[in-house]
Design a protein around this motif. Sequence first.
Motif, PDB file in Angstrom:
ATOM      1  N   LEU A  62     -28.366 -38.375 -27.779  1.00 58.45           N
ATOM      2  CA  LEU A  62     -28.005 -37.612 -26.588  1.00 58.45           C
ATOM      3  C   LEU A  62     -28.776 -36.299 -26.507  1.00 58.45           C
ATOM      4  N   ALA A  63     -29.042 -35.686 -27.663  1.00 62.66           N
ATOM      5  CA  ALA A  63     -29.869 -34.482 -27.665  1.00 62.66           C
ATOM      6  C   ALA A  63     -31.269 -34.808 -27.147  1.00 62.66           C
TER       7      ALA A  63
ATOM      8  N   MET B  90     -33.039 -33.227 -23.812  1.00 57.89           N
ATOM      9  CA  MET B  90     -34.361 -32.597 -23.861  1.00 57.89           C
ATOM     10  C   MET B  90     -35.333 -33.277 -22.904  1.00 57.89           C
ATOM     11  N   ALA B  91     -35.275 -34.613 -22.816  1.00 56.75           N
ATOM     12  CA  ALA B  91     -36.179 -35.345 -21.931  1.00 56.75           C
ATOM     13  C   ALA B  91     -35.905 -35.003 -20.467  1.00 56.75           C
ATOM     14  N   LEU B  92     -34.623 -34.980 -20.076  1.00 60.06           N
ATOM     15  CA  LEU B  92     -34.277 -34.645 -18.697  1.00 60.06           C
ATOM     16  C   LEU B  92     -34.635 -33.197 -18.374  1.00 60.06           C
ATOM     17  N   LEU B  93     -34.448 -32.328 -19.337  1.00 63.86           N
ATOM     18  CA  LEU B  93     -34.820 -30.926 -19.135  1.00 63.86           C
ATOM     19  C   LEU B  93     -36.332 -30.794 -18.946  1.00 63.86           C
TER      20      LEU B  93
ATOM     21  N   TRP C 196     -28.078 -31.348 -12.768  1.00 63.23           N
ATOM     22  CA  TRP C 196     -26.689 -31.737 -13.052  1.00 63.23           C
ATOM     23  C   TRP C 196     -26.658 -32.924 -14.014  1.00 63.23           C
ATOM     24  N   LEU C 197     -27.567 -33.864 -13.849  1.00 64.32           N
ATOM     25  CA  LEU C 197     -27.659 -34.998 -14.773  1.00 64.32           C
ATOM     26  C   LEU C 197     -28.004 -34.512 -16.175  1.00 64.32           C
ATOM     27  N   THR C 198     -28.884 -33.516 -16.246  1.00 65.44           N
ATOM     28  CA  THR C 198     -29.234 -32.917 -17.531  1.00 65.44           C
ATOM     29  C   THR C 198     -28.012 -32.278 -18.184  1.00 65.44           C
TER      30      THR C 198
ATOM     31  N   ALA D 224     -25.701 -34.940 -19.660  1.00 66.89           N
ATOM     32  CA  ALA D 224     -26.212 -35.420 -20.948  1.00 66.89           C
ATOM     33  C   ALA D 224     -25.965 -34.380 -22.039  1.00 66.89           C
ATOM     34  N   GLY D 225     -26.142 -33.106 -21.684  1.00 70.96           N
ATOM     35  CA  GLY D 225     -25.914 -32.038 -22.657  1.00 70.96           C
ATOM     36  C   GLY D 225     -24.460 -31.949 -23.080  1.00 70.96           C
ATOM     37  N   LEU D 226     -23.534 -32.067 -22.124  1.00 72.23           N
ATOM     38  CA  LEU D 226     -22.113 -32.018 -22.459  1.00 72.23           C
ATOM     39  C   LEU D 226     -21.711 -33.209 -23.322  1.00 72.23           C
TER      40      LEU D 226
END
Length: 279
Positions: free
Chosen positions: A87-88, A92-95, A114-116, A119-121
């Motif tokens: 998930l990390a 990172m990929a979405l960011l 928001w999708l990022t 994933a972060g949460l």
Amino acid sequence: MMHEFPLVIFTLCMQGAVGFTLMLCLTAGQMPRAGQRMFATLPALLGVGVAAALGLLASTLHLGYPLNAFNALRHLSSSWLSREIALAGVFMALLAISILLLMMKRAVSWSLLWLTVMAGLADIVAMASIYCHASVMTWQHVNTWAMFLGSVALIGAAILQLRLALRPAFNVQAELAVSRRLSLLALSAVLIRLLIQPAYHHYLAHAVVPVTFPLHPLAAFDACAGLRLAGWCSSVGGALLLMIGLTRPHGGRTPQIAGCGLILLGELLLRLAFFCIDV
């Protein structure tokens, strides 16, 4: 405790990165269009990426052999550690994609951001689950989830408030609206975590001590009571200063800056106490 310091850096950096991104998304609607373009800028998202990268780097330093981090991905169906690492990576990929789109289109894709955040949460929940399912009894409580998710809100709100105070990005009224939302969120996070403490201490007082040789979590918990108290005082004091700053909008930015500083200090002290499991 010092051999756990990379985990202190890792957890705080990742939670701060997710929290700052979340606060950007939560306050985007209160910013004028010009403010949105100025505030959710490339430097802001790059800062999030740097914080997350530093956190991941610190986490590898905790391993005896850093390349073993790749082996942890083999057990996604059964291991919270594997899920957290995966998930990390997604976060990172979405960011990175968000940053790339911002550079190319000169505009923020809020849906992607928001999708990022989602994933972060999810990554933070998996992170907390690692410790809740560990053999250290001081971690095996809902308090761990409250502390980790609370750090997302507190660190994110504090950093965004500092950015507002040190580099205003839009008109005063919009800034006050954002500050009010962030301050109330920070105060709520502190209060929720405080309300959980009586149940947490009751659990520790009646729990059967497992064999965790050579760790002594309960003895360490008692030994670092002063560190925990200093952390709680910093958190509460910081939240109160933010609220005082809201009642005096024309009294300067000192309460806002000092409150954010105390909140960040409180998070560091409480995390050091969290990872203090051996005396």
